[in-house]
Scaffold this motif. Structure first.
Motif: not given
Length: 179
Positions: A92, A128, A130, A132, A149, A151, A169, A171-172
């Protein structure tokens, strides 16, 4: 290291930041954060966060820990910056910072920076990316969703001085093709 890109007809340079160049990032951060977050956060919290996370000493410490910062330059003016945390943990890659100055928004600068993050993620075999993002930062949330992305949760974090960050938070999945 400088890399040149032409995006939407605009000639851009992506410049890696090294120790000794923290002041350029800090000055840009101060400008962007005070302009962008003024409708989301109180000035006192913006001042505190810029000092804690984006001042020259903070950026120096991050570079020493392995962060990699890149400035985007257009016509000899800094248009934005990105910060990535290296090494990735458990596949990540943390996209810690992605900020664009107001006059350069909508010109492909953020997309260029995301492409750089994606390129690094692939290089280091991260699955991944990620990040914020403040839940009240609806424009940025929309951009991240547009890129793919998702949530994964919300998080409230006390950061000191009586302030709290209220984030998504996101993520892709790197295997996705970017939009």
């Amino acid at each position: 290291m400088k890399m040149r890109f032409i995006e939407r007809g605009i000639d851009m340079q992506l410049v890696e930041v090294h120790c000794g160049q923290e002041a350029e990032v800090a000055a840009l951060a101060d400008e962007i954060w005070h302009e962008h977050y003024k409708t989301i956060l109180k000035k006192e919290q913006i001042d505190y966060m810029v000092d804690k996370y984006q001042s020259v000493p903070a950026i120096t410490g991050q570079l020493e820990k392995g962060y990699r910062y890149f400035l985007v330059e257009i016509d000899k003016e800094y248009a934005g910056y990105i910060g990535l945390v290296f090494p990735p943990e458990n596949g990540r890659l943390f996209l810690s910072k992605l900020y664009v100055a107001k006059k350069f928004r909508g010109k492909g600068v953020a997309s260029l920076m995301f492409q750089k993050a994606l390129s690094f993620a692939k290089e280091v075999q991260a699955d991944i990316i990620w990040l914020t993002v403040n839940r009240g930062n609806t424009d940025s949330v929309s951009v991240y969703r547009h890129w793919g992305f998702e949530t994964v949760r919300t998080e409230d974090t006390k950061i000191g001085n009586g302030f709290e960050m209220n984030d998504y938070i996101m993520e892709y999945q790197v295997a996705k093709l970017p939009v």
